[in-house]
Design an enzyme around this catalytic site. Structure first.
Site, PDB file in Angstrom:
ATOM      1  N   ARG A   1       2.002 -41.415  12.786  1.00  0.00           N
ATOM      2  CA  ARG A   1       2.285 -40.162  11.806  1.00  0.00           C
ATOM      3  C   ARG A   1       2.105 -39.085  13.093  1.00  0.00           C
ATOM      4  NH1 ARG A   1      -0.938 -37.238   7.982  1.00  0.00           N
ATOM      5  NH2 ARG A   1       0.216 -36.546   6.378  1.00  0.00           N
TER       6      ARG A   1
ATOM      7  N   GLU B   1      -2.442 -40.666   3.862  1.00  0.00           N
ATOM      8  CA  GLU B   1      -3.829 -40.522   4.476  1.00  0.00           C
ATOM      9  C   GLU B   1      -4.820 -41.218   3.799  1.00  0.00           C
ATOM     10  OE1 GLU B   1      -4.948 -36.169   5.088  1.00  0.00           O
ATOM     11  OE2 GLU B   1      -2.931 -35.755   5.565  1.00  0.00           O
TER      12      GLU B   1
ATOM     13  N   GLU C   1       0.221 -32.227   1.889  1.00  0.00           N
ATOM     14  CA  GLU C   1      -0.613 -32.079   0.612  1.00  0.00           C
ATOM     15  C   GLU C   1      -0.156 -30.993  -0.188  1.00  0.00           C
ATOM     16  OE1 GLU C   1      -4.505 -34.567   2.165  1.00  0.00           O
ATOM     17  OE2 GLU C   1      -4.503 -32.383   2.610  1.00  0.00           O
TER      18      GLU C   1
END
Length: 365
Positions: free
Chosen positions: A68, A261, A159
């Protein structure tokens, strides 16, 4: 095991056999956004036996199949921009690994507390911002495709609990946020229809919050292929809360889910001058000490929960910043070369630069 007996009733089970899982995870990855800068500043990576090597090759040999990379628009230090992502993508694909591109739509960190527009987009109208998102997304992904390293997965925002590109893209205005997200989705699909487009929240253990967000997204016509959740056990609730949230999201929206994550400390002290984000025993998750064994157990248990998502909808896990070891100059702030790293005690390489035992969990999935 499931029983339809009444609560409190006993069941007897004979000849129970445990066998290794056959489903496995299709995504076994880590975020390595800090790697290029680390290497440029002298960062060294070693196998568990101490042999110096290419960090990516070490991750691949441990069982990882995905990497990522975040992309910022015009970061102050020149890292994590389009050019750097293109270069790292070539290395990732050369290892036979897949690529997730994580668009922040910012010049610096975008997370639940900050979704700052890139300087180049400041003052733009909402209509122009939709075009900005499309053009930037298309530009990066098309350049990746042109060099033979097409992104396998893309995150439209990072996020984005409260939306992105504040204030125009705040969750205070879902219609506008939906327009921005769909611009990114359309751009990604225009480059490669097979690229999986994900939306990413930091709500791994928040069932109510995850439902609220994605219910609004669906009601406003947001397009997405997968759901990514950050889940840090010291911030986002218990493993039970995480499993409940993940399973619910997969079923409620009929989409594959993954952990975008997660991480856990293998020790509490620092390897540089900056205090670590998790540095006291009181911050730890009960049952998981800050040790190599505790880190390994944490990652194993998170992966088990993802693998157990019903109907095979659990894609996998990305470990966050596996390669962010303490290297002078490779701190958290792209505008300040003296800023330190508060995360080196949660990397997958130790203070001696050797691969840690937790890395081996990926090879057993």
């Amino acid at each position: 095991m499931y029983s339809d007996a009444n609560a409190g009733n006993w069941i007897n089970v004979d000849d129970l056999t445990f066998t290794s899982g056959t489903t496995g995870l299709s995504v076994k990855g880590s975020d390595i956004s800090s790697l290029a800068k680390s290497e440029a500043l002298g960062g060294v990576y070693r196998t568990s036996s101490g042999t110096t090597g290419d960090a990516l090759a070490i991750l691949k040999s441990s069982g990882m199949n995905y990497a990522r990379l975040k992309v910022w628009v015009n970061p102050a230090d020149g890292y994590n921009n389009k050019t750097r992502v293109l270069a790292m993508a070539q290395r990732i694909k050369a290892q036979g690994m897949k690529l997730l591109v994580d668009f922040h739509y910012s010049d610096t960190w975008a997370d639940p507390g900050a979704q700052t527009k890139p300087a180049a987009w400041a003052g733009h109208s909402y209509s122009q911002l939709k075009t900005d998102v499309y053009n930037h997304t298309y530009d990066v992904l098309n350049a990746l495709k042109a060099q033979g390293t097409t992104a396998d997965m893309v995150q439209i925002g990072n996020e984005i609990n409260g939306g992105m590109l504040w204030s125009e893209g705040s969750t205070d205005n879902w219609a506008q946020l939906a327009g921005l997200l769909n611009s990114g989705y359309s751009a990604a699909k225009a480059v490669s229809s097979s690229t999986v487009v994900a939306l990413h929240l930091a709500k791994g253990g928040d069932l109510t919050g995850t439902r609220w967000w994605f219910d609004n997204a669906v009601a406003n016509g947001v397009n997405f292929d997968a759901i990514g959740l950050s889940y840090y056990g010291y911030w986002h609730g218990s493993l039970y809360d995480f499993q409940t949230t993940l399973d619910d999201a997969a079923a409620r929206y009929s989409k594959p889910v993954f952990v975008a994550e997660t991480a856990y400390p293998f020790r509490l002290d620092s390897d540089d001058s900056l205090v670590n984000q998790i540095d006291t025993t009181g911050e730890l998750v009960s049952g998981y000490p800050a040790s190599t064994a505790g880190q390994t157990a944490w990652l194993r248990d998170v992966m088990n929960i993802v693998e157990a998502v019903p109907n095979g909808r659990g894609l996998g896990v990305f470990y966050w910043e596996a390669t962010w070891t303490a290297v002078t100059g490779n701190g958290w702030d792209p505008t300040d070369a003296t800023s330190g790293n508060g995360w080196e005690n949660q990397a997958l390489f130790g203070f001696d630069d050797k691969a840690l035992p937790a890395m081996s969990v990926f090879s057993h999935r």
